[in-house]
Design a protein around this motif. Structure first.
Motif, PDB file in Angstrom:
ATOM      1  N   TYR A  95       0.937  -1.054  -0.062  1.00 46.91           N
ATOM      2  CA  TYR A  95       0.039  -0.182  -0.190  1.00 46.91           C
ATOM      3  C   TYR A  95       0.840   1.363   0.187  1.00 46.91           C
ATOM      4  CZ  TYR A  95      -3.392  -3.388   1.128  1.00 46.91           C
ATOM      5  OH  TYR A  95      -4.278  -4.579   1.084  1.00 46.91           O
ATOM      6  N   GLY A  96       1.982   1.243   0.144  1.00 49.95           N
ATOM      7  CA  GLY A  96       3.139   2.460   0.203  1.00 49.95           C
ATOM      8  C   GLY A  96       3.312   3.011  -0.976  1.00 49.95           C
ATOM      9  N   LEU A  97       3.997   4.289  -0.867  1.00 50.81           N
ATOM     10  CA  LEU A  97       4.223   4.910  -2.324  1.00 50.81           C
ATOM     11  C   LEU A  97       5.608   4.253  -2.921  1.00 50.81           C
ATOM     12  CD1 LEU A  97       3.711   8.681  -0.678  1.00 50.81           C
ATOM     13  CD2 LEU A  97       1.999   7.045  -2.327  1.00 50.81           C
ATOM     14  N   ARG A  98       6.438   3.783  -2.021  1.00 50.67           N
ATOM     15  CA  ARG A  98       7.645   3.498  -2.670  1.00 50.67           C
ATOM     16  C   ARG A  98       8.759   4.473  -3.230  1.00 50.67           C
ATOM     17  NH1 ARG A  98       4.269  -1.311  -5.150  1.00 50.67           N
ATOM     18  NH2 ARG A  98       4.513  -2.762  -3.300  1.00 50.67           N
ATOM     19  N   ALA A  99       8.337   5.722  -2.595  1.00 52.89           N
ATOM     20  CA  ALA A  99       9.049   6.824  -3.115  1.00 52.89           C
ATOM     21  C   ALA A  99      10.704   6.831  -3.059  1.00 52.89           C
ATOM     22  CB  ALA A  99       8.562   8.124  -2.292  1.00 52.89           C
ATOM     23  N   PRO A 100      11.518   7.214  -3.995  1.00 47.86           N
ATOM     24  CA  PRO A 100      12.640   7.241  -4.102  1.00 47.86           C
ATOM     25  C   PRO A 100      13.264   8.926  -3.361  1.00 47.86           C
ATOM     26  CG  PRO A 100      11.887   7.911  -6.056  1.00 47.86           C
ATOM     27  CD  PRO A 100      10.806   7.443  -5.315  1.00 47.86           C
ATOM     28  N   PHE A 101      14.120   8.826  -2.852  1.00 49.91           N
ATOM     29  CA  PHE A 101      14.654  10.163  -2.390  1.00 49.91           C
ATOM     30  C   PHE A 101      16.140  10.416  -2.723  1.00 49.91           C
ATOM     31  CE2 PHE A 101      10.966   8.932   0.344  1.00 49.91           C
ATOM     32  CZ  PHE A 101      10.388  10.250   0.429  1.00 49.91           C
ATOM     33  N   TYR A 102      16.428  11.414  -2.916  1.00 55.44           N
ATOM     34  CA  TYR A 102      17.701  11.971  -3.409  1.00 55.44           C
ATOM     35  C   TYR A 102      18.418  13.199  -2.863  1.00 55.44           C
ATOM     36  CZ  TYR A 102      15.567   9.284  -7.616  1.00 55.44           C
ATOM     37  OH  TYR A 102      14.754   8.599  -7.907  1.00 55.44           O
ATOM     38  N   ASN A 103      19.578  13.010  -2.508  1.00 55.77           N
ATOM     39  CA  ASN A 103      20.416  14.078  -1.949  1.00 55.77           C
ATOM     40  C   ASN A 103      21.005  15.064  -3.077  1.00 55.77           C
ATOM     41  OD1 ASN A 103      20.481  12.577   0.397  1.00 55.77           O
ATOM     42  ND2 ASN A 103      22.327  11.719  -0.001  1.00 55.77           N
ATOM     43  N   MET A 104      20.290  16.526  -2.901  1.00 53.84           N
ATOM     44  CA  MET A 104      20.550  17.319  -4.091  1.00 53.84           C
ATOM     45  C   MET A 104      21.813  18.353  -3.784  1.00 53.84           C
ATOM     46  SD  MET A 104      18.068  16.204  -5.813  1.00 53.84           S
ATOM     47  CE  MET A 104      18.086  17.548  -7.022  1.00 53.84           C
ATOM     48  N   GLU A 105      22.186  19.140  -4.882  1.00 49.42           N
ATOM     49  CA  GLU A 105      23.490  19.800  -4.776  1.00 49.42           C
ATOM     50  C   GLU A 105      23.185  20.764  -3.527  1.00 49.42           C
ATOM     51  OE1 GLU A 105      24.510  21.698  -8.651  1.00 49.42           O
ATOM     52  OE2 GLU A 105      22.571  21.465  -9.207  1.00 49.42           O
ATOM     53  N   ASP A 106      22.035  21.127  -3.558  1.00 54.18           N
ATOM     54  CA  ASP A 106      21.858  22.578  -2.738  1.00 54.18           C
ATOM     55  C   ASP A 106      21.519  21.915  -1.257  1.00 54.18           C
ATOM     56  OD1 ASP A 106      19.394  21.270  -2.533  1.00 54.18           O
ATOM     57  OD2 ASP A 106      18.327  23.404  -3.204  1.00 54.18           O
ATOM     58  N   GLY A 107      21.801  20.709  -0.784  1.00 53.68           N
ATOM     59  CA  GLY A 107      21.684  20.263   0.520  1.00 53.68           C
ATOM     60  C   GLY A 107      20.340  19.936   0.889  1.00 53.68           C
ATOM     61  N   SER A 108      19.516  19.934  -0.217  1.00 58.90           N
ATOM     62  CA  SER A 108      17.992  19.650   0.164  1.00 58.90           C
ATOM     63  C   SER A 108      17.974  17.868  -0.120  1.00 58.90           C
ATOM     64  CB  SER A 108      16.972  20.492  -0.596  1.00 58.90           C
ATOM     65  OG  SER A 108      17.273  20.257  -2.063  1.00 58.90           O
ATOM     66  N   VAL A 109      16.772  17.627   0.212  1.00 60.33           N
ATOM     67  CA  VAL A 109      16.188  16.140  -0.545  1.00 60.33           C
ATOM     68  C   VAL A 109      15.160  16.156  -1.286  1.00 60.33           C
ATOM     69  CG1 VAL A 109      14.679  15.670   1.696  1.00 60.33           C
ATOM     70  CG2 VAL A 109      15.758  13.756   0.272  1.00 60.33           C
ATOM     71  N   MET A 110      15.041  15.606  -2.338  1.00 60.49           N
ATOM     72  CA  MET A 110      14.063  15.766  -3.313  1.00 60.49           C
ATOM     73  C   MET A 110      13.543  14.144  -3.580  1.00 60.49           C
ATOM     74  SD  MET A 110      14.569  18.787  -5.852  1.00 60.49           S
ATOM     75  CE  MET A 110      12.929  18.710  -6.290  1.00 60.49           C
ATOM     76  N   THR A 111      12.161  14.159  -3.923  1.00 61.24           N
ATOM     77  CA  THR A 111      11.503  12.743  -4.322  1.00 61.24           C
ATOM     78  C   THR A 111      10.734  12.943  -5.527  1.00 61.24           C
ATOM     79  OG1 THR A 111      10.339  11.038  -3.741  1.00 61.24           O
ATOM     80  CG2 THR A 111       9.636  13.146  -2.910  1.00 61.24           C
ATOM     81  N   ILE A 112      10.559  11.960  -6.693  1.00 60.19           N
ATOM     82  CA  ILE A 112       9.691  12.259  -7.654  1.00 60.19           C
ATOM     83  C   ILE A 112       8.722  10.864  -7.426  1.00 60.19           C
ATOM     84  CG2 ILE A 112       9.180  11.865 -10.005  1.00 60.19           C
ATOM     85  CD1 ILE A 112      12.333  12.765 -10.299  1.00 60.19           C
ATOM     86  N   PHE A 113       7.432  11.232  -7.156  1.00 58.65           N
ATOM     87  CA  PHE A 113       6.535  10.018  -6.745  1.00 58.65           C
ATOM     88  C   PHE A 113       5.071  10.390  -7.027  1.00 58.65           C
ATOM     89  CE2 PHE A 113       5.861  13.374  -3.748  1.00 58.65           C
ATOM     90  CZ  PHE A 113       4.552  13.171  -3.096  1.00 58.65           C
ATOM     91  N   LYS A 114       4.108   9.239  -7.096  1.00 57.93           N
ATOM     92  CA  LYS A 114       2.892   9.224  -7.243  1.00 57.93           C
ATOM     93  C   LYS A 114       1.949   8.715  -6.157  1.00 57.93           C
ATOM     94  CE  LYS A 114       2.939   8.718 -12.306  1.00 57.93           C
ATOM     95  NZ  LYS A 114       2.376   7.843 -13.468  1.00 57.93           N
ATOM     96  N   TYR A 115       1.176   9.308  -5.601  1.00 63.35           N
ATOM     97  CA  TYR A 115      -0.079   8.544  -4.903  1.00 63.35           C
ATOM     98  C   TYR A 115      -0.691   7.868  -5.907  1.00 63.35           C
ATOM     99  CZ  TYR A 115       1.163  12.072  -1.026  1.00 63.35           C
ATOM    100  OH  TYR A 115       1.715  12.653  -0.102  1.00 63.35           O
ATOM    101  N   ARG A 116      -1.591   7.115  -5.204  1.00 64.61           N
ATOM    102  CA  ARG A 116      -2.290   5.830  -5.999  1.00 64.61           C
ATOM    103  C   ARG A 116      -3.797   6.092  -5.383  1.00 64.61           C
ATOM    104  NH1 ARG A 116       1.548   2.064  -4.130  1.00 64.61           N
ATOM    105  NH2 ARG A 116      -0.179   1.052  -3.442  1.00 64.61           N
TER     106      ARG A 116
END
Length: 168
Positions: A22-43
């Motif tokens: 039931y989870g999103l299985r979202a990936p998370f990325y360390n970004m060059e500006d020190g932030s974290v980002m994810t690209i994901f979809k809810y279902r």
């Protein structure tokens, strides 16, 4: 924005767990500006009203990004903590079955406490929801006894993402 590296996914977390059906299985990325980002979809299983994601799952994603923002800042997945408060603003309906971006960044640290600013954004750059999240660092033994955090956070899957277009 350039991706510096990918963070691990867990087994059963509702947001990042690869074994949670039931989870999103979202990936998370360390970004060059020190932030974290994810690209994901809810279902559709994550809906509240038809066509809209449940507010609790929106808040869960914002919460997840806050701790992961600490990992992005420190470039280490060794720090853990728990949420002390989450102030969420729901700005626009969050759709499911639509690719979304999430971003979190640490805005304040003081001893064992830290604050993250997190948001969910559509691909046009509109902020759909955002939150200020306050955490306290804790050892994993104090969070969940007899749990090896590195055993739970066991998935590191290369997906070839090296850059994320970010406009908000």
């Amino acid at each position: 924005m350039k991706v510096l590296g990918k963070q691990r996914n867990s087994k059963m977390c509702i947001i990042c767990g690869m074994d949670n059906e039931y989870g999103l299985r979202a990936p998370f990325y360390n970004m060059e500006d020190g932030s974290v980002m994810t690209i994901f979809k809810y279902r559709e299983q994550h809906q509240s009203y038809p066509g809209r994601v449940h507010g609790g799952l929106i808040a869960a994603m914002l919460d997840e990004m806050g701790l992961r923002a600490l990992w992005a800042k420190e470039l280490s997945e060794d720090s853990f903590g728990v949420t002390m408060s989450l102030e969420t603003k729901y700005r626009k309906p969050v759709p499911y079955d639509t690719e979304l971006l999430g971003r979190g960044i640490i805005t304040k640290t003081l001893g064992n406490f830290f604050v993250a600013e997190c948001k969910i954004i559509d691909l046009s750059g509109n902020v759909l929801a955002n939150a200020d999240v306050k955490y306290i660092r804790l050892d994993t033994e104090k969070i969940a006894q007899n749990v090896d955090a590195h055993e739970e956070m066991c998935y590191l899957i290369d997906d070839g993402v090296h850059e994320i277009n970010f406009t908000a």
